[in-house]
Scaffold this active site. Structure first.
Site, PDB file in Angstrom:
ATOM      1  N   PRO A 291      18.748  11.639  -9.404  1.00  0.00           N
ATOM      2  CA  PRO A 291      18.257  10.419 -10.058  1.00  0.00           C
ATOM      3  C   PRO A 291      17.368   9.608  -9.124  1.00  0.00           C
ATOM      4  O   PRO A 291      17.678   9.436  -7.950  1.00  0.00           O
ATOM      5  CB  PRO A 291      19.543   9.663 -10.396  1.00  0.00           C
ATOM      6  CG  PRO A 291      20.529  10.121  -9.356  1.00  0.00           C
ATOM      7  CD  PRO A 291      20.182  11.564  -9.085  1.00  0.00           C
ATOM      8  N   ARG A 293      14.269   7.123 -10.686  1.00  0.00           N
ATOM      9  CA  ARG A 293      13.966   6.016 -11.585  1.00  0.00           C
ATOM     10  C   ARG A 293      15.249   5.405 -12.165  1.00  0.00           C
ATOM     11  O   ARG A 293      15.372   4.186 -12.281  1.00  0.00           O
ATOM     12  CB  ARG A 293      13.084   6.539 -12.723  1.00  0.00           C
ATOM     13  CG  ARG A 293      12.642   5.487 -13.729  1.00  0.00           C
ATOM     14  CD  ARG A 293      12.162   6.139 -15.037  1.00  0.00           C
ATOM     15  NE  ARG A 293      11.341   7.310 -14.809  1.00  0.00           N
ATOM     16  CZ  ARG A 293      10.016   7.306 -14.773  1.00  0.00           C
ATOM     17  NH1 ARG A 293       9.356   6.177 -14.959  1.00  0.00           N
ATOM     18  NH2 ARG A 293       9.343   8.424 -14.573  1.00  0.00           N
ATOM     19  N   CYS A 361     -11.031  -5.373  -9.683  1.00  0.00           N
ATOM     20  CA  CYS A 361     -12.357  -5.259 -10.296  1.00  0.00           C
ATOM     21  C   CYS A 361     -12.450  -3.909 -11.000  1.00  0.00           C
ATOM     22  O   CYS A 361     -13.115  -2.978 -10.551  1.00  0.00           O
ATOM     23  CB  CYS A 361     -13.436  -5.407  -9.226  1.00  0.00           C
ATOM     24  SG  CYS A 361     -15.088  -5.561  -9.915  1.00  0.00           S
ATOM     25  N   GLU A 362     -11.746  -3.827 -12.104  1.00  0.00           N
ATOM     26  CA  GLU A 362     -11.609  -2.586 -12.860  1.00  0.00           C
ATOM     27  C   GLU A 362     -11.233  -2.965 -14.281  1.00  0.00           C
ATOM     28  O   GLU A 362     -10.227  -3.639 -14.503  1.00  0.00           O
ATOM     29  CB  GLU A 362     -10.505  -1.724 -12.238  1.00  0.00           C
ATOM     30  CG  GLU A 362     -10.453  -0.311 -12.742  1.00  0.00           C
ATOM     31  CD  GLU A 362     -11.522   0.565 -12.108  1.00  0.00           C
ATOM     32  OE1 GLU A 362     -11.941   1.514 -12.789  1.00  0.00           O
ATOM     33  OE2 GLU A 362     -11.936   0.305 -10.960  1.00  0.00           O
TER      34      GLU A 362
END
Length: 439
Positions: A291, A293, A361-362
């Site tokens: 495990p 996450r 900046c995307e």
């Protein structure tokens, strides 16, 4: 709004995690800030372990540290009696720096370098999960060179498709990982390892995917593996002492997610292993799971400060925060979805639909699309939930933005476990461009 673990609304109408006010955390440590609920991590670890203890079976619960690796996190895993899954020299180095017992470290990865494998051998780790023929030959050569021997598992791809995002489905035949279970690759690998003077074949490993909400895939993988184990016993007199069925246990990110409890996953795995061991006349092997996450994901919350806003009339209201894809790239990478709340006004009606934009900046730097919040303003504190897995570990310096700090909270106390990066940190490895040097 669903609050995980110890998170709750306190008497001030603020979000509180681990008994600590989120506003206090933001004021003391700044934002963006990763906050981990230690009690919830402990609870999850105990749940996975207790299921095996209750069944009276030998097992290892190995924390998949790629989900979130830091010295403090590895020490917490050790404190809870977990083993450790690492996938790089950096994760192994972190484990060593944390004082983690080497015999409980398992080293994964599809392209381990000579230097990484040498490091693993020198530290006498417990097991290497071998991924390909190149690695078998390289490991044998290094063992001869260093005089060490090593236990290994063979990673196999059982052809079980987890119902999850394509990018994180790893148990299918068309995968960069492991030996195919059905085309003869695994048999060739077994023959090669059994002929080795220095490599001991302990068992087999598979990983069928991530964010899995049922147990059918684990059951099917166990069935396929035991059928092959029966053949390998006859062909090679090989009996697997360890069966590692990986991880991938899901968590609740949004109301659409319906994961099982940790014990439900483990109990079904145990049932499948017992049933197949009995069917083919095997003793029950030691069971390993991984495990990651499911241990830390919903224990993590990221705190942001609200900045600018932009309204597109009749279309959408954008609310920008002081973080984004540099501290959580999962929405851009996997279209991952999250829930959030105004941490300083968590008790107020969340009745205005907005979209949360990052500061990079995307154009694709969007953390959450179309979420209901109160009427937020500059300086408000936004909490995004369930960011404990693959947030910090995938953080980056895009746009030269420093990575956030990490804080552990438990029993009303906060502990800084990773310092916030500074601009000086960002340039400290840079070298100047020198001109006028004679050739």
């Amino acid at each position: 709004m669903f609050l995980h673990g110890t998170s709750r609304q306190n008497q001030h109408g603020h979000l509180e995690i681990g008994g600590v006010d989120a506003l206090y955390l933001a004021e003391k440590y700044g934002t963006p800030l990763y906050v981990y609920d230690v009690a919830l991590i402990r609870e999850r670890a105990k749940s996975f372990k207790q299921a095996f203890i209750s069944a009276g079976l030998k097992a290892q619960v190995a924390y998949a540290s790629k989900a979130f690796s830091s010295v403090a996190m590895i020490q917490l895993a050790e404190e809870e009696g977990l083993s450790l899954d690492v996938v790089s020299g950096g994760e192994l180095y972190t484990a060593v720096a944390a004082g983690f017992p080497a015999e409980r470290i398992h080293f994964h990865g599809n392209n381990k370098s000579r230097e990484e494998l040498r490091m693993a051998l020198e530290h006498r780790i417990g097991c290497i999960v071998v991924d390909n023929f190149y690695e078998i030959a390289l490991l044998e050569d290094l063992c001869k060179e260093t005089g060490h021997s090593i236990d290994v598992l063979l990673r196999i791809t059982p052809g079980v498709e987890a119902h999850t995002h394509d990018y994180i489905t790893t148990g299918q035949e068309d995968s960069k990982f492991g030996f195919d279970l059905h085309n003869g690759q695994t048999e060739r690998a077994i023959e090669q390892v059994l002929q080795s003077e220095h490599i001991q074949l302990l068992g087999v490993h598979c990983h069928i995917g991530s964010q899995i909400f049922d147990t059918a895939g684990f059951v099917l993988a166990a069935e396929k593996i035991f059928k092959k184990l029966d053949e390998w016993r006859d062909s090679y007199s090989f009996v697997s002492k360890v069966l590692n069925l990986g991880g991938g246990f899901g968590i609740r990110y949004t109301e659409d997610d319906e994961p099982l409890h940790a014990t439900e996953y483990v109990e079904k795995i145990i049932e499948a292993v017992k049933e197949n061991a009995s069917r083919y006349g095997f003793d029950i092997p030691e069971i390993w799971i991984e495990p990651g996450r499911s241990l830390v994901g919903d224990a993590g919350t990221t705190l942001y400060t609200v900045g600018s806003q932009k309204e597109v009339p009749g279309v959408r209201q954008y609310v920008a925060v002081d973080g984004g894809m540099n501290d959580n790239i999962r929405p851009a990478l996997y279209q991952a979805k999250y829930e959030a709340a105004a941490a300083n006004r968590i008790g107020e009606a969340h009745d205005k639909t907005v979209s949360i934009a990052g500061k990079c900046c995307e154009s694709g730097d969007m953390l959450i699309w179309d979420i209901d919040l109160p009427e937020v303003k500059e300086g408000d504190l936004l909490a995004v939930f369930c960011t404990g897995a693959y947030g910090y570990s995938m953080a980056n310096n895009y746009n030269r933005i420093p990575r956030p700090a990490v804080v552990f909270v438990e029993n009303g106390e906060a502990h800084l476990v990773v310092k916030r990066e500074t601009y000086e940190d960002i340039v400290k490895l840079d070298l100047p461009f020198k001109t006028g040097v004679k050739q």
